[in-house]
Design an enzyme around this catalytic site. Sequence first.
Site, mmCIF file in Angstrom:
data_model
loop_
_atom_site.group_PDB
_atom_site.id
_atom_site.type_symbol
_atom_site.label_atom_id
_atom_site.label_comp_id
_atom_site.label_asym_id
_atom_site.label_seq_id
_atom_site.Cartn_x
_atom_site.Cartn_y
_atom_site.Cartn_z
ATOM 1 C CG ASP A 35 -2.087 -0.953 1.087
ATOM 2 O OD1 ASP A 35 -2.401 -1.337 -0.051
ATOM 3 O OD2 ASP A 35 -2.689 -1.320 2.119
ATOM 4 C CE LYS A 57 -7.845 0.169 -2.024
ATOM 5 N NZ LYS A 57 -7.198 -0.805 -1.166
ATOM 6 C CG MET A 171 -8.948 5.979 6.660
ATOM 7 S SD MET A 171 -9.520 4.510 5.767
ATOM 8 C CE MET A 171 -10.687 3.831 6.968
#
Length: 285
Positions: A35, A57, A171
């Site tokens: 990631d 991402k 997040m």
Amino acid sequence: MSGNVILVGAGPGDPGLLTVKGREALAQAEVVVYDRLISPAILAMIPEGAEAIDVGKRAARHTVPQREINQILLRKAQEGKHVVRLKGGDPFVFGRGGEELEILAENGIDFQVIPGVTSAVAAAAYAGIPVTHRDCCSSLHIVTGHRREGKALDINFRALVQGGGTLVFLMGVGALREIVSGLLEAGMALDTPAAMVERGTTPRQRRCGGTLSNLPERAAEMGISSPAVIVVGQVCAQAEKFDWFSRLPLKGRRILVTRPKERAGALSEKLRALGADVTEFPCIR
């Protein structure tokens, strides 16, 4: 003959927080699917000759869609490879690890999971915030602040407020104002201590502290951006007293280590333990 897949939690950023078992799995990998937020120091542990696939991402933009990541893991395992899926934090704490295991299980692929240190606890700890404290908090609630594009947050704010305890939102940078409004409307006090920890556990870590009522303004003034965790609760009042990370003698200093790769590791680890932002040259990846 099919290979296997090991989901490895790489931790929140400090390479020292990669578990011993995770490091051992990485050393045996033939393929590493990783990631965006994996530490360069951890990526440097990928064996020479192993295939490294970046599927990172970013907010509102997926370099590789999740369904394609699932297919990459399946395809490489079916080729007979030993695959490590290297994920930030812990694979099962909003890491979509369960989705990746589903396709492997459906196709009879052997898999294992090596948990990682989650930023929900580690970022707070590096900012001097104990997520629980017997004097003021006996529970911890980890909530995703991520929302699908064009949709509102799906959070039961009233239940969170009534439950008490420390709230950690992952997040949630882009939804900070909505999170604060939801908590206030559900009855949380304006003066509840709150904080944001940006790039937690790394030399570039910053803490933005305040109360629930003024946290959005303070975060905007400091330019806090993703990745960052939001912590809400009385434990945030301990941050100044318990802040140990920012007091390290080399905190935030950038140091270039020019030793050969086989000799650089020990020196780099010592410098990182003192808070330094270490770059090994020549960079491996």
